[in-house]
Scaffold this motif. Structure first.
Motif, PDB file in Angstrom:
ATOM      1  N   LYS A   1     -33.560 -30.260  53.899  1.00 59.18           N
ATOM      2  CA  LYS A   1     -34.758 -29.948  54.676  1.00 59.18           C
ATOM      3  C   LYS A   1     -35.907 -29.559  53.742  1.00 59.18           C
ATOM      4  O   LYS A   1     -37.045 -29.986  53.937  1.00 59.18           O
ATOM      5  CB  LYS A   1     -34.459 -28.816  55.671  1.00 59.18           C
ATOM      6  CG  LYS A   1     -33.708 -29.325  56.895  1.00 59.18           C
ATOM      7  CD  LYS A   1     -33.428 -28.225  57.870  1.00 59.18           C
ATOM      8  CE  LYS A   1     -32.642 -28.718  59.061  1.00 59.18           C
ATOM      9  NZ  LYS A   1     -33.457 -29.508  59.995  1.00 59.18           N
TER      10      LYS A   1
ATOM     11  N   VAL B   1     -29.130 -19.073  57.199  1.00 61.03           N
ATOM     12  CA  VAL B   1     -28.385 -20.123  57.886  1.00 61.03           C
ATOM     13  C   VAL B   1     -26.912 -19.731  58.007  1.00 61.03           C
ATOM     14  O   VAL B   1     -26.284 -19.934  59.046  1.00 61.03           O
ATOM     15  CB  VAL B   1     -28.532 -21.463  57.126  1.00 61.03           C
ATOM     16  CG1 VAL B   1     -27.574 -22.509  57.666  1.00 61.03           C
ATOM     17  CG2 VAL B   1     -29.962 -21.971  57.242  1.00 61.03           C
TER      18      VAL B   1
ATOM     19  N   THR C   1     -30.207 -29.287  68.894  1.00 58.18           N
ATOM     20  CA  THR C   1     -29.606 -30.245  67.965  1.00 58.18           C
ATOM     21  C   THR C   1     -29.028 -29.539  66.738  1.00 58.18           C
ATOM     22  O   THR C   1     -28.251 -30.122  65.990  1.00 58.18           O
ATOM     23  CB  THR C   1     -30.638 -31.288  67.488  1.00 58.18           C
ATOM     24  OG1 THR C   1     -31.800 -30.606  67.044  1.00 58.18           O
ATOM     25  CG2 THR C   1     -31.000 -32.228  68.602  1.00 58.18           C
ATOM     26  N   TYR C   2     -29.422 -28.267  66.558  1.00 61.94           N
ATOM     27  CA  TYR C   2     -28.835 -27.465  65.480  1.00 61.94           C
ATOM     28  C   TYR C   2     -27.309 -27.396  65.650  1.00 61.94           C
ATOM     29  O   TYR C   2     -26.569 -27.449  64.677  1.00 61.94           O
ATOM     30  CB  TYR C   2     -29.437 -26.063  65.542  1.00 61.94           C
ATOM     31  CG  TYR C   2     -29.183 -25.200  64.344  1.00 61.94           C
ATOM     32  CD1 TYR C   2     -29.623 -25.584  63.086  1.00 61.94           C
ATOM     33  CD2 TYR C   2     -28.502 -23.992  64.469  1.00 61.94           C
ATOM     34  CE1 TYR C   2     -29.399 -24.775  61.985  1.00 61.94           C
ATOM     35  CE2 TYR C   2     -28.286 -23.185  63.376  1.00 61.94           C
ATOM     36  CZ  TYR C   2     -28.734 -23.578  62.132  1.00 61.94           C
ATOM     37  OH  TYR C   2     -28.511 -22.792  61.048  1.00 61.94           O
ATOM     38  N   GLU C   3     -26.889 -27.306  66.899  1.00 59.28           N
ATOM     39  CA  GLU C   3     -25.454 -27.215  67.183  1.00 59.28           C
ATOM     40  C   GLU C   3     -24.744 -28.532  66.832  1.00 59.28           C
ATOM     41  O   GLU C   3     -23.671 -28.515  66.240  1.00 59.28           O
ATOM     42  CB  GLU C   3     -25.270 -26.889  68.664  1.00 59.28           C
ATOM     43  CG  GLU C   3     -23.951 -26.225  68.968  1.00 59.28           C
ATOM     44  CD  GLU C   3     -23.895 -25.720  70.396  1.00 59.28           C
ATOM     45  OE1 GLU C   3     -24.955 -25.378  70.960  1.00 59.28           O
ATOM     46  OE2 GLU C   3     -22.795 -25.666  70.940  1.00 59.28           O
TER      47      GLU C   3
ATOM     48  N   ASP D   1     -23.840 -25.813  54.440  1.00 63.17           N
ATOM     49  CA  ASP D   1     -25.133 -25.155  54.622  1.00 63.17           C
ATOM     50  C   ASP D   1     -26.078 -25.476  53.469  1.00 63.17           C
ATOM     51  O   ASP D   1     -27.276 -25.650  53.669  1.00 63.17           O
ATOM     52  CB  ASP D   1     -24.939 -23.642  54.741  1.00 63.17           C
ATOM     53  CG  ASP D   1     -24.113 -23.275  55.968  1.00 63.17           C
ATOM     54  OD1 ASP D   1     -23.956 -24.147  56.845  1.00 63.17           O
ATOM     55  OD2 ASP D   1     -23.629 -22.138  56.035  1.00 63.17           O
TER      56      ASP D   1
ATOM     57  N   ALA E   1     -35.958 -20.611  59.368  1.00 63.86           N
ATOM     58  CA  ALA E   1     -34.516 -20.392  59.556  1.00 63.86           C
ATOM     59  C   ALA E   1     -34.239 -19.104  60.309  1.00 63.86           C
ATOM     60  O   ALA E   1     -33.145 -18.898  60.817  1.00 63.86           O
ATOM     61  CB  ALA E   1     -33.812 -20.368  58.207  1.00 63.86           C
TER      62      ALA E   1
ATOM     63  N   GLU F   1     -34.968 -27.444  65.707  1.00 65.44           N
ATOM     64  CA  GLU F   1     -33.572 -27.838  65.956  1.00 65.44           C
ATOM     65  C   GLU F   1     -32.829 -26.768  66.734  1.00 65.44           C
ATOM     66  O   GLU F   1     -32.009 -27.059  67.593  1.00 65.44           O
ATOM     67  CB  GLU F   1     -32.854 -28.099  64.623  1.00 65.44           C
ATOM     68  CG  GLU F   1     -33.372 -29.315  63.911  1.00 65.44           C
ATOM     69  CD  GLU F   1     -32.255 -30.207  63.401  1.00 65.44           C
ATOM     70  OE1 GLU F   1     -31.342 -30.516  64.175  1.00 65.44           O
ATOM     71  OE2 GLU F   1     -32.297 -30.563  62.222  1.00 65.44           O
ATOM     72  N   LYS F   2     -33.145 -25.500  66.415  1.00 60.30           N
ATOM     73  CA  LYS F   2     -32.497 -24.417  67.161  1.00 60.30           C
ATOM     74  C   LYS F   2     -32.963 -24.428  68.602  1.00 60.30           C
ATOM     75  O   LYS F   2     -32.189 -24.220  69.520  1.00 60.30           O
ATOM     76  CB  LYS F   2     -32.845 -23.067  66.529  1.00 60.30           C
ATOM     77  CG  LYS F   2     -32.060 -22.780  65.278  1.00 60.30           C
ATOM     78  CD  LYS F   2     -32.375 -21.387  64.785  1.00 60.30           C
ATOM     79  CE  LYS F   2     -31.684 -21.150  63.466  1.00 60.30           C
ATOM     80  NZ  LYS F   2     -32.011 -19.839  62.931  1.00 60.30           N
TER      81      LYS F   2
ATOM     82  N   MET G   1     -24.673 -28.711  62.954  1.00 59.87           N
ATOM     83  CA  MET G   1     -23.766 -27.795  62.276  1.00 59.87           C
ATOM     84  C   MET G   1     -22.293 -28.026  62.624  1.00 59.87           C
ATOM     85  O   MET G   1     -21.422 -27.438  62.002  1.00 59.87           O
ATOM     86  CB  MET G   1     -24.165 -26.350  62.596  1.00 59.87           C
ATOM     87  CG  MET G   1     -25.441 -25.951  61.886  1.00 59.87           C
ATOM     88  SD  MET G   1     -25.466 -26.526  60.186  1.00 59.87           S
ATOM     89  CE  MET G   1     -26.541 -25.375  59.417  1.00 59.87           C
TER      90      MET G   1
ATOM     91  N   PHE H   1     -36.141 -25.715  60.874  1.00 61.41           N
ATOM     92  CA  PHE H   1     -34.972 -25.148  61.544  1.00 61.41           C
ATOM     93  C   PHE H   1     -35.296 -24.758  62.981  1.00 61.41           C
ATOM     94  O   PHE H   1     -34.483 -24.937  63.877  1.00 61.41           O
ATOM     95  CB  PHE H   1     -34.472 -23.908  60.794  1.00 61.41           C
ATOM     96  CG  PHE H   1     -33.893 -24.221  59.450  1.00 61.41           C
ATOM     97  CD1 PHE H   1     -32.557 -24.564  59.319  1.00 61.41           C
ATOM     98  CD2 PHE H   1     -34.683 -24.183  58.314  1.00 61.41           C
ATOM     99  CE1 PHE H   1     -32.018 -24.865  58.095  1.00 61.41           C
ATOM    100  CE2 PHE H   1     -34.156 -24.485  57.071  1.00 61.41           C
ATOM    101  CZ  PHE H   1     -32.825 -24.821  56.958  1.00 61.41           C
TER     102      PHE H   1
ATOM    103  N   SER I   1     -36.129 -19.288  66.432  1.00 55.54           N
ATOM    104  CA  SER I   1     -36.037 -20.574  67.126  1.00 55.54           C
ATOM    105  C   SER I   1     -37.379 -20.948  67.735  1.00 55.54           C
ATOM    106  O   SER I   1     -37.472 -21.876  68.508  1.00 55.54           O
ATOM    107  CB  SER I   1     -34.965 -20.512  68.209  1.00 55.54           C
ATOM    108  OG  SER I   1     -35.289 -19.520  69.138  1.00 55.54           O
TER     109      SER I   1
END
Lengths: 250, 320
Positions: free
Chosen positions: A104, A244, A86-88, A97, A164, A81-82, A91, A78, A167
C-alpha cells in the motif's frame, strides 16, 4: 513477492480507474503551474543567482502541495477497505501484514512520484524561454526529485499510519494533515528559542525540513538528510504495521 | 493429517468489551460435510466464522482447521479456506474477471493456474457472460456469485460462507443453493443462515446457536425425529361420532384425541400418539374392520421452525 506485486498493482490502479487520481494530479499541476507563473513574474524584476528549482522550494506552493496532497493520497489506503469490508476479505487470504503495508505504501509513493512529473514540463518551459540553463541540469533536477521522493515518503508514511488507525477516510485525512503540519512547523521552533546552542535547539534544527530540502534543490545530496528521511519513514511504517497487527491482540 | 477433522473447535470463547459473543462452544466438522450454523442475529455465527478464518483472535479456547491452529498457524489455515464474509464486500470498481484474477494471484496461484481456475469458477458460478462487467454495476445475485467464485477460486478444502443467500430473490436463492449443494463431497462447507428451510435443504448437519452457545446439533432428520413424538396424526373418517369416540379410546397407543365434524359424514380426528409410536396402521385397520370410509391419514411432522422455536424459547424467557 507475487502478493506484493499483485497488491501494489491493484492499489496503484485504483488511483487511475477512479476520478480521485486525476483530480489530485490536476490540482497539483495547477499549483505547480501557478507557482511558476509567480516565480517568472518576480524574476522579470530582478535577477537571482539561484537555480529555479531552489527558488521553487522556497515558495509556499511546494509545501502546500506536499501537505495537502499526501493526506488525500493516503487516506483511503486502509480506511476505505475497513469501511467497505474488503479489509476482511483481504486479511483472510494468505497474505502477511508486512506485504499489505509495504504494497500500500509503495503504491501511494509511486502515485505521488507520478503526480510530480508535470513539473518537468514547467522546468522545460523555463529553460526554453528564460534561458535559465540551470533549470533542467541533470544534477539539480535529480537532486530535486530525490528530495521530493524522500520528503514525500515521510509524509506518506504518516498518512499510512493515520489511515490504518481508523475506518473513516475523513478522520484519516485530518490526522495525517495534523501530523504533517506539526512536523513541518517543528522547523520554526528553534528560531523562537533564545539561543541556538541548547541541545533542544539542535535536535529541533535537525527537523527543519525545508532547510534539508534546500540542499537537495541545489543538487547537493547530504547523507544526513537521506538517513533522516529514510529512518523516519521506516519508523512510521513500523507503527503502521503495529496498527495493522493490533487486530490480533486487541 | 488427512485423518484430522476439517474443523475442530474446543471451548472457544470470544468476549468483546462488555459482552460475550461466544461462550465456551465446542464442535467438530468432518471432511466433506455441509454444516449449517443457524441462529438469530447476534447469536455468534459471524464471530465463529471470523475466528475460524483467522480474522479475529479468540479470547480463549482453540480452533483447528485440518489439524492446524487458526491463530498460531494462521497463514497455512488461510491457504486452506475460502471465506465469504457477511454482506459480501467486493472491490466494486473492478471488472469480474479482473477481480477474480487478482484474488487468485493474492491467494498464491501461479499466473497460468490462476487463469485456468478463473475460467473454471466463472463457468461454475454462471458468470461467464458478465466477466467483463464492472462489479459495481451488477445485480445483487451476480455479486453474490462473484463472492462465491472468489471463495472457490483457489480450490480450498474448507469453504466458509456467512449468509450467502441474504437479500437475494427466490430465483437467485435457488441457483446459489444449487451451487452450494454441488460442492458437497469435494469440499467441506460451513454456512451460516437464519432461514431454517435453507439449512434443511442444503446441510447434512445443523447447529442451532443462541446467545453465543450451541443449543442443538444434529442432522435435520434427527432433529425432527427428536421432536416427532409430539407430532399429531390426522385422520378423516366417515362414521357415527359415538362409535368413533369409543373405538379411538380403545386404541392403546393413542394418548389423547379430539374429534370435530368435517363436511358430509366425515369427522376430523386429531390424535396424539404415545412417544415413539406410529398409530397410522392401527387407524387404517380399524376403518377397514368397521367398513368406515377413510379419506385422509397423515402425520403432521414438526417443522424445523417448531423445533427451532422450542429449542430457543426457554433461553429467551430466562433472559427476559
Amino acid at each position: 513477492m507475487q502478493v506484493f506485486f499483485t497488491l501494489t498493482r491493484r492499489e496503484l490502479a485504483t488511483y487511475f480507474v477512479s476520478l480521485t487520481g486525476y483530480v489530485i494530479i490536476a490540482a497539483a499541476t495547477l499549483l505547480v503551474g501557478t507557482s511558476f507563473v509567480v516565480l517568472l513574474r518576480n524574476m522579470g524584476n530582478e535577477s537571482s543567482p539561484m537555480p529555479i528549482t531552489e527558488i521553487f522550494y522556497l515558495t509556499p506552493f511546494f509545501w502546500i502541495i506536499l501537505l495537502l496532497a499526501t493526506p488525500v493520497i493516503t487516506m483511503r489506503l486502509f480506511a476505505l477497505e475497513k469501511y467497505s469490508g474488503t479489509y476482511e476479505t483481504l486479511m483472510t487470504t494468505p497474505v502477511s501484514d508486512v506485504q499489505v503495508v509495504s504494497a500500500k505504501f509503495t503504491a501511494a509513493w509511486l502515485f505521488y512520484l507520478v503526480m510530480w512529473l508535470p513539473m518537468l514540463a514547467c522546468l522545460y518551459v523555463v529553460q526554453h524561454y528564460a534561458r535559465q540553463s540551470g533549470a533542467l541540469e541533470p544534477g539539480t533536477v535529480g537532486g530535486m526529485y530525490l528530495g521530493i521522493a524522500l520528503v514525500g515518503a515521510l509524509f506518506l508514511s504518516l498518512g499510512c499510519l493515520a489511515s490504518a488507525l481508523t475506518s473513516s477516510q475523513m478522520v484519516a485525512a485530518m490526522v495525517s494533515l495534523t501530523l504533517g503540519v506539526g512536523l513541518f512547523t517543528l522547523a520554526f521552533l528553534p528560531e523562537r528559542l533564545e539561543t541556538g546552542t541548547h541541545w533542544q535547539a539542535q535536535v529541533l534544527a535537525s527537523f527543519a525540513l525545508f532547510r534539508q530540502l534546500h540542499d537537495f534543490a541545489r543538487g547537493v545530496v547530504d547523507t544526513r538528510s537521506v538517513v533522516f528521511f529514510l529512518s523516519l519513514t521506516f519508523f512510521f511504517l513500523f507503527l503502521t504495521l503495529r496498527a495493522v497487527e493490533s487486530r490480533r491482540w486487541k | 493429517m488427512d485423518n484430522d477433522p476439517m474443523i475442530e473447535v474446543v471451548k472457544l470463547t470470544k468476549r468483546y468489551a462488555g459482552h460475550t459473543a461466544l461462550a465456551d462452544i465446542s464442535f467438530t466438522v468432518g471432511r466433506g460435510e455441509i454444516v449449517g450454523l443457524l441462529g438469530d442475529n447476534g447469536a455468534g455465527k459471524s464471530t465463529t466464522m471470523r475466528i475460524l478464518s483467522g480474522f479475529l483472535p479468540a479470547t480463549s479456547g482453540t480452533a483447528r482447521i485440518a489439524g492446524r491452529d487458526v491463530f498460531y498457524d494462521s497463514r497455512e489455515v488461510r491457504r486452506r479456506i475460502g471465506f465469504m464474509p457477511e454482506n459480501n464486500p467486493l472491490h466494486t470498481e473492478m471488472r469480474v474477471r479482473e477481480y477474480l484474477k487478482f484474488r487468485a494471484r493474492l491467494k498464491g496461484l501461479s499466473w497460468a493456474r490462476s487463469r485456468a481456475r478463473v475460467d473454471t469458477v466463472l463457468a461454475q458460478c454462471s458468470l461467464t457472460e458478465v466477466s467483463q462487467r464492472i462489479i459495481g454495476q451488477l445485480s445483487k445475485g451476480y455479486r453474490q456469485r462473484v463472492g462465491l467464485a472468489d471463495a472457490l477460486v483457489h480450490e480450498p478444502e474448507l469453504i466458509i460462507l456467512d449468509e450467502p443467500t441474504i437479500g437475494l430473490d427466490p430465483h437467485q436463492i435457488r441457483s446459489v443453493r444449487q451451487l452450494i449443494k454441488s460442492l458437497a463431497g469435494s469440499h467441506t462447507v460451513l454456512i451460516s443462515t437464519h432461514i431454517l428451510s435453507e439449512a434443511e435443504m442444503m446441510c447434512n448437519r445443523m447447529m442451532i446457536m443462541l446467545g453465543g452457545r450451541i443449543l442443538a446439533a444434529d442432522t435435520p432428520d434427527n432433529l425432527q425425529n427428536l421432536m416427532a413424538g409430539r407430532g399429531q396424526v390426522i385422520a378423516e373418517i366417515a362414521a357415527p361420532v359415538t362409535e368413533l369416540n369409543a373405538s379411538l379410546a380403545a386404541l392403546a397407543n393413542v394418548e389423547t384425541f379430539d374429534v370435530s365434524p368435517a363436511e358430509g359424514d366425515f369427522h376430523r380426528c386429531a390424535m396424539t400418539p404415545r412417544t415413539g409410536c406410529d398409530v397410522r396402521p392401527e387407524i387404517f385397520s380399524l376403518t377397514r374392520e368397521r367398513g368406515w370410509a377413510l379419506r385422509e391419514l397423515t402425520r403432521s411432522r414438526n417443522s424445523l421452525e417448531d423445533i427451532y422455536m422450542q429449542v430457543t424459547k426457554p433461553k429467551e424467557e430466562e433472559e427476559g
